[in-house]
Design a protein around this motif. Structure first.
Motif, PDB file in Angstrom:
ATOM      1  N   ALA A  54       2.142  10.148   5.268  1.00 52.43           N
ATOM      2  CA  ALA A  54       2.275  10.440   3.838  1.00 52.43           C
ATOM      3  C   ALA A  54       2.829   9.248   3.072  1.00 52.43           C
ATOM      4  O   ALA A  54       2.351   8.925   1.972  1.00 52.43           O
ATOM      5  N   ILE A  55       3.810   8.574   3.628  1.00 49.82           N
ATOM      6  CA  ILE A  55       4.386   7.406   2.954  1.00 49.82           C
ATOM      7  C   ILE A  55       3.355   6.302   2.824  1.00 49.82           C
ATOM      8  O   ILE A  55       3.190   5.704   1.747  1.00 49.82           O
ATOM      9  N   ILE A  56       2.637   6.016   3.900  1.00 51.90           N
ATOM     10  CA  ILE A  56       1.602   4.977   3.847  1.00 51.90           C
ATOM     11  C   ILE A  56       0.506   5.383   2.871  1.00 51.90           C
ATOM     12  O   ILE A  56       0.016   4.556   2.093  1.00 51.90           O
ATOM     13  N   TRP A  57       0.117   6.657   2.872  1.00 56.00           N
ATOM     14  CA  TRP A  57      -0.950   7.135   1.989  1.00 56.00           C
ATOM     15  C   TRP A  57      -0.592   6.919   0.527  1.00 56.00           C
ATOM     16  O   TRP A  57      -1.393   6.412  -0.253  1.00 56.00           O
ATOM     17  N   PHE A  58       0.610   7.306   0.142  1.00 58.28           N
ATOM     18  CA  PHE A  58       1.007   7.154  -1.256  1.00 58.28           C
ATOM     19  C   PHE A  58       1.167   5.684  -1.642  1.00 58.28           C
ATOM     20  O   PHE A  58       0.833   5.293  -2.765  1.00 58.28           O
ATOM     21  N   MET A  59       1.656   4.851  -0.722  1.00 61.04           N
ATOM     22  CA  MET A  59       1.771   3.422  -1.032  1.00 61.04           C
ATOM     23  C   MET A  59       0.387   2.817  -1.270  1.00 61.04           C
ATOM     24  O   MET A  59       0.181   2.070  -2.232  1.00 61.04           O
ATOM     25  N   VAL A  60      -0.562   3.134  -0.426  1.00 62.38           N
ATOM     26  CA  VAL A  60      -1.921   2.619  -0.583  1.00 62.38           C
ATOM     27  C   VAL A  60      -2.570   3.203  -1.845  1.00 62.38           C
ATOM     28  O   VAL A  60      -3.284   2.495  -2.563  1.00 62.38           O
ATOM     29  N   LEU A  61      -2.304   4.468  -2.145  1.00 64.67           N
ATOM     30  CA  LEU A  61      -2.847   5.080  -3.356  1.00 64.67           C
ATOM     31  C   LEU A  61      -2.369   4.344  -4.605  1.00 64.67           C
ATOM     32  O   LEU A  61      -3.166   4.021  -5.485  1.00 64.67           O
TER      33      LEU A  61
END
Length: 88
Positions: free
Chosen positions: A11-18
């Motif tokens: 989730a953390i990586i997903w939001f950073m990439v988003l």
């Protein structure tokens, strides 16, 4: 790594990439010359969120697998990055 930690990492990586991908290739209403009344010129004309979310999920999957592999195989351990010796 627990299942919860793996999900949180994803989730953390997903939001950073988003947040990195959201402003890419955005055409504003001011660029197209069709400003909808009540909106600023900088508002996106078409955010193309479906394709961006699919792209973000694919990129996150690759980054998550790399991060997960490094953590589980202990290539880099907490002792390697603990410069103040708090975890010894």
């Amino acid at each position: 790594m627990t299942i919860t930690a793996a999900i949180v990492l994803f989730a953390i990586i997903w939001f950073m990439v988003l947040f990195i991908c959201l402003p890419l290739k955005v055409k504003t209403q001011g660029d197209s010359g069709k400003v909808v009344p009540g909106t600023p010129k900088s508002a996106p004309e078409n955010g193309d969120l479906k394709n961006k979310i699919l792209l973000v999920t694919a990129i996150t999957g690759v980054l998550w697998v790399i991060s997960f592999s490094i953590i589980v195989s202990e290539i880099i351990k907490i002792e390697d990055i603990d410069i103040f010796n708090n975890y010894n």
